[in-house]
Design a protein around this motif. Structure first.
Motif, PDB file in Angstrom:
ATOM      1  N   ALA A  65       6.162  -1.482  -6.073  1.00 47.29           N
ATOM      2  CA  ALA A  65       6.441  -2.011  -7.407  1.00 47.29           C
ATOM      3  C   ALA A  65       7.925  -1.992  -7.762  1.00 47.29           C
ATOM      4  CB  ALA A  65       5.633  -1.243  -8.457  1.00 47.29           C
ATOM      5  N   SER A  66       8.647  -0.956  -7.346  1.00 41.83           N
ATOM      6  CA  SER A  66      10.069  -0.893  -7.688  1.00 41.83           C
ATOM      7  C   SER A  66      10.832  -2.085  -7.114  1.00 41.83           C
ATOM      8  CB  SER A  66      10.680   0.409  -7.168  1.00 41.83           C
ATOM      9  OG  SER A  66      10.254   1.496  -7.933  1.00 41.83           O
ATOM     10  N   LEU A  67      10.603  -2.384  -5.851  1.00 41.83           N
ATOM     11  CA  LEU A  67      11.306  -3.487  -5.205  1.00 41.83           C
ATOM     12  C   LEU A  67      10.845  -4.827  -5.764  1.00 41.83           C
ATOM     13  CD1 LEU A  67      13.298  -4.435  -3.040  1.00 41.83           C
ATOM     14  CD2 LEU A  67      11.380  -4.455  -1.423  1.00 41.83           C
ATOM     15  N   LEU A  68       9.537  -5.008  -5.903  1.00 42.19           N
ATOM     16  CA  LEU A  68       9.009  -6.294  -6.351  1.00 42.19           C
ATOM     17  C   LEU A  68       9.373  -6.559  -7.808  1.00 42.19           C
ATOM     18  CD1 LEU A  68       5.544  -6.314  -4.540  1.00 42.19           C
ATOM     19  CD2 LEU A  68       7.842  -6.778  -3.660  1.00 42.19           C
ATOM     20  N   THR A  69       9.438  -5.500  -8.610  1.00 44.35           N
ATOM     21  CA  THR A  69       9.905  -5.646  -9.983  1.00 44.35           C
ATOM     22  C   THR A  69      11.364  -6.073 -10.005  1.00 44.35           C
ATOM     23  OG1 THR A  69       8.340  -3.987 -10.798  1.00 44.35           O
ATOM     24  CG2 THR A  69      10.256  -4.447 -12.178  1.00 44.35           C
ATOM     25  N   ARG A  70      12.138  -5.500  -9.117  1.00 41.90           N
ATOM     26  CA  ARG A  70      13.567  -5.869  -9.017  1.00 41.90           C
ATOM     27  C   ARG A  70      13.697  -7.367  -8.759  1.00 41.90           C
ATOM     28  NH1 ARG A  70      18.364  -2.505  -7.958  1.00 41.90           N
ATOM     29  NH2 ARG A  70      20.009  -3.924  -7.333  1.00 41.90           N
ATOM     30  N   TRP A  71      12.904  -7.887  -7.823  1.00 45.16           N
ATOM     31  CA  TRP A  71      12.970  -9.322  -7.530  1.00 45.16           C
ATOM     32  C   TRP A  71      12.550 -10.149  -8.743  1.00 45.16           C
ATOM     33  CZ3 TRP A  71      10.108  -9.117  -2.131  1.00 45.16           C
ATOM     34  CH2 TRP A  71      10.951  -8.470  -1.202  1.00 45.16           C
ATOM     35  N   ALA A  72      11.475  -9.738  -9.401  1.00 40.19           N
ATOM     36  CA  ALA A  72      11.008 -10.483 -10.571  1.00 40.19           C
ATOM     37  C   ALA A  72      12.060 -10.483 -11.675  1.00 40.19           C
ATOM     38  CB  ALA A  72       9.687  -9.909 -11.080  1.00 40.19           C
ATOM     39  N   ARG A  73      12.735  -9.367 -11.852  1.00 40.55           N
ATOM     40  CA  ARG A  73      13.780  -9.288 -12.874  1.00 40.55           C
ATOM     41  C   ARG A  73      14.929 -10.234 -12.567  1.00 40.55           C
ATOM     42  NH1 ARG A  73      15.162  -3.232 -14.720  1.00 40.55           N
ATOM     43  NH2 ARG A  73      16.165  -4.438 -16.378  1.00 40.55           N
ATOM     44  N   ALA A  74      15.130 -10.533 -11.301  1.00 39.00           N
ATOM     45  CA  ALA A  74      16.210 -11.438 -10.892  1.00 39.00           C
ATOM     46  C   ALA A  74      15.808 -12.902 -10.975  1.00 39.00           C
ATOM     47  CB  ALA A  74      16.655 -11.101  -9.466  1.00 39.00           C
ATOM     48  N   GLY A  75      14.542 -13.190 -11.327  1.00 42.60           N
ATOM     49  CA  GLY A  75      14.137 -14.576 -11.505  1.00 42.60           C
ATOM     50  C   GLY A  75      13.223 -15.127 -10.436  1.00 42.60           C
ATOM     51  N   PHE A  76      12.333 -14.279  -9.910  1.00 42.42           N
ATOM     52  CA  PHE A  76      11.369 -14.714  -8.899  1.00 42.42           C
ATOM     53  C   PHE A  76       9.960 -14.327  -9.339  1.00 42.42           C
ATOM     54  CE2 PHE A  76      15.393 -13.852  -6.860  1.00 42.42           C
ATOM     55  CZ  PHE A  76      15.622 -15.009  -6.126  1.00 42.42           C
ATOM     56  N   VAL A  77       8.994 -15.142  -8.956  1.00 45.80           N
ATOM     57  CA  VAL A  77       7.588 -14.796  -9.152  1.00 45.80           C
ATOM     58  C   VAL A  77       7.099 -14.216  -7.832  1.00 45.80           C
ATOM     59  CG1 VAL A  77       5.268 -15.689  -9.587  1.00 45.80           C
ATOM     60  CG2 VAL A  77       7.218 -16.553 -10.910  1.00 45.80           C
ATOM     61  N   VAL A  78       6.615 -12.985  -7.862  1.00 45.53           N
ATOM     62  CA  VAL A  78       6.263 -12.258  -6.641  1.00 45.53           C
ATOM     63  C   VAL A  78       4.769 -11.949  -6.658  1.00 45.53           C
ATOM     64  CG1 VAL A  78       6.787 -10.285  -5.172  1.00 45.53           C
ATOM     65  CG2 VAL A  78       8.547 -11.206  -6.704  1.00 45.53           C
ATOM     66  N   ALA A  79       4.071 -12.335  -5.603  1.00 45.55           N
ATOM     67  CA  ALA A  79       2.627 -12.124  -5.509  1.00 45.55           C
ATOM     68  C   ALA A  79       2.300 -11.317  -4.272  1.00 45.55           C
ATOM     69  CB  ALA A  79       1.886 -13.465  -5.465  1.00 45.55           C
ATOM     70  N   GLY A  80       1.540 -10.236  -4.441  1.00 44.58           N
ATOM     71  CA  GLY A  80       1.134  -9.402  -3.310  1.00 44.58           C
ATOM     72  C   GLY A  80      -0.344  -9.105  -3.357  1.00 44.58           C
ATOM     73  N   ALA A  81      -1.039  -9.377  -2.256  1.00 44.52           N
ATOM     74  CA  ALA A  81      -2.475  -9.112  -2.176  1.00 44.52           C
ATOM     75  C   ALA A  81      -2.731  -7.800  -1.453  1.00 44.52           C
ATOM     76  CB  ALA A  81      -3.185 -10.249  -1.436  1.00 44.52           C
ATOM     77  N   ALA A  82      -3.833  -7.132  -1.809  1.00 41.29           N
ATOM     78  CA  ALA A  82      -4.328  -5.985  -1.046  1.00 41.29           C
ATOM     79  C   ALA A  82      -5.255  -6.553   0.026  1.00 41.29           C
ATOM     80  CB  ALA A  82      -5.076  -5.019  -1.956  1.00 41.29           C
ATOM     81  N   TYR A  83      -4.886  -6.393   1.280  1.00 39.00           N
ATOM     82  CA  TYR A  83      -5.660  -7.016   2.358  1.00 39.00           C
ATOM     83  C   TYR A  83      -6.982  -6.290   2.581  1.00 39.00           C
ATOM     84  CZ  TYR A  83      -1.601  -9.898   3.275  1.00 39.00           C
ATOM     85  OH  TYR A  83      -0.570 -10.800   3.141  1.00 39.00           O
ATOM     86  N   PRO A  84      -8.030  -7.035   2.946  1.00 38.79           N
ATOM     87  CA  PRO A  84      -9.388  -6.477   2.922  1.00 38.79           C
ATOM     88  C   PRO A  84      -9.689  -5.400   3.949  1.00 38.79           C
ATOM     89  CG  PRO A  84      -9.401  -8.702   3.833  1.00 38.79           C
ATOM     90  CD  PRO A  84      -8.024  -8.469   3.278  1.00 38.79           C
ATOM     91  N   HIS A  85      -8.941  -5.361   5.068  1.00 41.69           N
ATOM     92  CA  HIS A  85      -9.272  -4.399   6.118  1.00 41.69           C
ATOM     93  C   HIS A  85      -8.087  -3.536   6.564  1.00 41.69           C
ATOM     94  CE1 HIS A  85     -13.202  -6.199   6.390  1.00 41.69           C
ATOM     95  NE2 HIS A  85     -12.654  -7.383   6.591  1.00 41.69           N
ATOM     96  N   THR A  86      -6.946  -3.643   5.865  1.00 42.32           N
ATOM     97  CA  THR A  86      -5.792  -2.819   6.246  1.00 42.32           C
ATOM     98  C   THR A  86      -5.150  -2.097   5.068  1.00 42.32           C
ATOM     99  OG1 THR A  86      -4.180  -4.620   6.009  1.00 42.32           O
ATOM    100  CG2 THR A  86      -5.246  -4.367   8.177  1.00 42.32           C
ATOM    101  N   SER A  87      -5.682  -2.267   3.871  1.00 40.05           N
ATOM    102  CA  SER A  87      -5.086  -1.590   2.714  1.00 40.05           C
ATOM    103  C   SER A  87      -5.686  -0.203   2.535  1.00 40.05           C
ATOM    104  CB  SER A  87      -5.281  -2.420   1.446  1.00 40.05           C
ATOM    105  OG  SER A  87      -6.651  -2.587   1.153  1.00 40.05           O
TER     106      SER A  87
END
Length: 310
Positions: free
Chosen positions: A116-138
C-alpha cells in the motif's frame, strides 16, 4: 508441462516463499509523491536506437505538478468460477485526469495491500493502480500452488481489461478519467515473474511500460510485441531471487531498459531503508514513460547505481 519445467518452478517456489510474506510497504508510512512542475519538452524517445520491430513511443507531455489525495476501492472480479480476483484500486480522489493505469502483481504469499505504501505513492503522483489477490498464490489461500504463476499473466490482463472498462461505465468514479493508451504492468518477486510473462508468451500489447521489482525470468521465452521501456529494481543482497537472476532477466530484454541496483538491499525493497529511493525512482520512471515528463527523465539519468539504457 515437462518434468524439468515443473522442477524449476518448484525450486523457485521454495526460494520465493521463504521471504515473500508481507513483502510490501507499511500502509502507515506513505510519503508524498514529491512531484515537481515540468514544462512540455520533446520526448527522449527520439534518441532510442532503431530496431527491426515496432517501438511504442514515449509520450510527450508533463506529469501532474502536485500530489493528489488518494481513494481506495474494491472490485469483486473473477476470471471464471474458479479464479476469483478480488482487486484493490488506488486512484487520485480529485482532478479529471485522464490518468495512466498501472496493473500490479504481488509476490508469493503476498496481497496487494502489503504494498500500500508504494502503490499509494504512485496514485498520489497521478496514476490509477490496480492490484488483484491471485487465487492460488496469495496469502491465506487454501490451495497454494506455485505452478499457478503460469496463469497469472492472463489474470493480470483480465484485471486490466475490467479496470479500463470503468472508463466507459456511466456514473463510475473513474468514468472518463483513465488514459487507456498509457498503461504499465508492475510486480514484485513472483509478481515480477508475472509481469515478465505479460511481455513474453502471453504478451499484452496494451502495455506501454513495465516495472519489475526483485523479479526474474522464470521460463525462457522471447520478448514479443511492440518494444516498451522496462525498469528493473533489485537488491544486491537478495537471497530469495538472486541478484544474478535479476541481472539475467534485465540482460534478456532487447528493448529500452534500466536497472536500479540497491547495494545493500535484500528481497523486500518496497519497505525499509530503501523505500524512499525505490518509490522515488519508480515514480519518476512512471512519470516519464506514461506521461512523457522530461524532468522525470533527467532525474532518472542522474540516479546513482542506475544502469540506464532508456
Amino acid at each position: 508441462m515437462s518434468r524439468r519445467t515443473a522442477a524449476l518452478m518448484t525450486a523457485v517456489a521454495l526460494a520465493l516463499t521463504s521471504c515473500s510474506a508481507n513483502d510490501g510497504g507499511d500502509p502507515a508510512t506513505s510519503p508524498s509523491a514529491g512531484a515537481t512542475p515540468s514544462a512540455r519538452q520533446p520526448s527522449t524517445s527520439s534518441t532510442a536506437p532503431k530496431t527491426t520491430t515496432s517501438e511504442a513511443p514515449v509520450p510527450v507531455g508533463a506529469a501532474p505538478d502536485h500530489a493528489f489525495p488518494v481513494r481506495v476501492r474494491k472490485l469483486h472480479l473473477s476470471r471464471g468460477k474458479n479464479r476469483p480476483l478480488p482487486t484493490t484500486i488506488w486512484y487520485p480522489a480529485t482532478g479529471d485526469g485522464p490518468y495512466p493505469v498501472v496493473v500490479f502483481s504481488h509476490g508469493l504469499t503476498g496481497r496487494p495491500e502489503d504494498y500500500a505504501s508504494l502503490l499509494t505513492r504512485w496514485a498520489r503522483a497521478g496514476f490509477v493502480v490496480a492490484g488483484a489477490a491471485y487465487p492460488h498464490t496469495s496469502r491465506g489461500v487454501a490451495d497454494f500452488t506455485v505452478l499457478d504463476l503460469l496463469n497469472q499473466p492472463a489474470d493480470a490482463s483480465y484485471v486490466l481489461t475490467e479496470v479500463l472498462a470503468l472508463n466507459r461505465k456511466r456514473g463510475d468514479p473513474l468514468e472518463n478519467r483513465l488514459d487507456e493508451k498509457h498503461v504499465a504492468a508492475a510486480g514484485h518477486s513472483g509478481g515480477g515473474i508475472t509481469t515478465l510473462g505479460m511481455l513474453s508468451g502471453t504478451r499484452d500489447k496494451r502495455l506501454t511500460a513495465a516495472l519489475v521489482l526483485a523479479g526474474r525470468q522464470l521460463l525462457p521465452a522471447p520478448f514479443t510485441g511492440p518494444q516498451i521501456p522496462v525498469l528493473f529494481v533489485h537488491g544486491k543482497l537478495d537471497r530469495t531471487v538472486q541478484y544474478a537472476d535479476g541481472l539475467a532477466a534485465f540482460n534478456a530484454v532487447p528493448w529500452r531498459k534500466a536497472l536500479l541496483t540497491l547495494p545493500r538491499g535484500g528481497h523486500v525493497t518496497t519497505s525499509g531503508p530503501d523505500f524512499v529511493r525505490v518509490a522515488t525512482t519508480t515514480t519518476d520512471f512512471l512519470r516519464w514513460s506514461l506521461y512523457g515528463d522530461a524532468s522525470a527523465r533527467k532525474r532518472l539519468a542522474a540516479t546513482d547505481n542506475l544502469r540506464d539504457n532508456l
